[in-house]
Design an enzyme around this catalytic site. Structure first.
Site, mmCIF file in Angstrom:
data_model
loop_
_atom_site.group_PDB
_atom_site.id
_atom_site.type_symbol
_atom_site.label_atom_id
_atom_site.label_comp_id
_atom_site.label_asym_id
_atom_site.label_seq_id
_atom_site.Cartn_x
_atom_site.Cartn_y
_atom_site.Cartn_z
ATOM 1 C CE LYS A 12 -1.447 2.414 3.149
ATOM 2 N NZ LYS A 12 -1.139 3.923 2.288
ATOM 3 C CD GLU A 88 13.083 3.652 7.572
ATOM 4 O OE1 GLU A 88 13.995 4.417 7.715
ATOM 5 O OE2 GLU A 88 12.493 3.123 6.765
ATOM 6 C CB CYS A 122 13.431 8.660 8.440
ATOM 7 S SG CYS A 122 11.758 8.136 7.698
ATOM 8 C CD GLU A 219 10.288 12.375 11.380
ATOM 9 O OE1 GLU A 219 11.278 11.943 10.875
ATOM 10 O OE2 GLU A 219 9.325 11.788 11.591
#
Length: 246
Positions: A12, A88, A122, A219
């Protein structure tokens, strides 16, 4: 890795970037991947598609790259049927500049760590800790480099910084900057939404960032460098490790 292990897969894609996954599937088909080994489900309703798959008992393994918030939800959904997971998730990476650092090297390293893919990475530096004795000079040098970057469409020659992925990402960066400023941070460059269309956000440098600012534990995923200072190594390491992200 899944193909090498002989697994069939359901992929997906992120709703913002479905075409790259469809292109990958086409390449794999051309390379000889048998029909039905890779199955792509494109949707803007991730929860409505993924949860029934995980609850249905036919999925043996889930691999997810994305936010920590969504990762927690998926881990909970995988628990009932004990699905193996690889996660992750979002980061809150620190970058530390000590007083004996070569500032030319430190600034270059910070530019790479902060600005790869406009900060949408990331492992992009989220919190920059600089020794108080070199903080002013480091901030000035970093500001000069950030301010010199050309913002614009990535297809145009001379562009250094393209748009963020969508309006939500742009608004998030802007909200984090304004929250930091409200709590005492100073803007050395950037910090304001540009005029005109698109999801552009200017390279931004903040100093005097408070530890209770949202940008410290959220983040950024954008071109915003948040600088804090420290006086000794123990303080720097403690601050760098002070995060729920690990």
């Amino acid at each position: 890795p899944a193909i090498a292990a002989g697994c069939t897969m359901v992929l997906k894609p992120a709703p913002q970037t479905p075409l790259s996954s469809l292109a990958l599937a086409e390449i794999l088909t051309e390379a000889g991947l048998p029909e039905g080994v890779l199955n792509i489900v494109v949707t803007s309703d991730a929860a409505g598609v993924v949860e029934p798959l995980l609850r249905g008992g036919r999925i043996r393994k889930l691999s997810f790259t994305g936010s920590t918030q969504v990762g927690r939800i998926l881990l909970a959904q995988c628990a009932d049927t004990v699905i193996r997971t690889s996660m992750e998730l979002g980061g809150n990476a620190p970058l530390i500049v000590f007083d004996d650092a070569d500032l030319d090297v430190a600034v270059e390293g910070t530019m790479v760590a902060k600005m790869r893919n406009m900060g949408e990475s990331c492992c992009a530096a989220n919190r920059i800790y600089v020794h108080a004795s070199v903080a002013e000079e480091f901030a000035a040098r970093l500001t000069a480099r950030m301010a010199a970057l050309e913002v614009g469409p990535g297809t145009e020659p001379g562009t250094d910084v393209g748009p963020l992925i969508d309006q939500a990402a742009r608004s998030k960066a802007d909200d984090l900057v304004h929250d930091a400023v409200k709590r005492g941070a100073k803007v050395l460059t950037g910090g304001e939404l540009p005029d005109g269309p698109g999801c552009f956000y200017p390279p931004t440098v903040l100093t005097d960032v408070s530890t209770d600012a949202a940008i410290m534990d959220t983040e950024i995923f954008g071109p915003v460098a948040a600088i804090l200072t420290f006086d000794d190594e123990d303080e720097a390491v403690t601050a760098a490790n002070n995060t729920e992200f690990g």
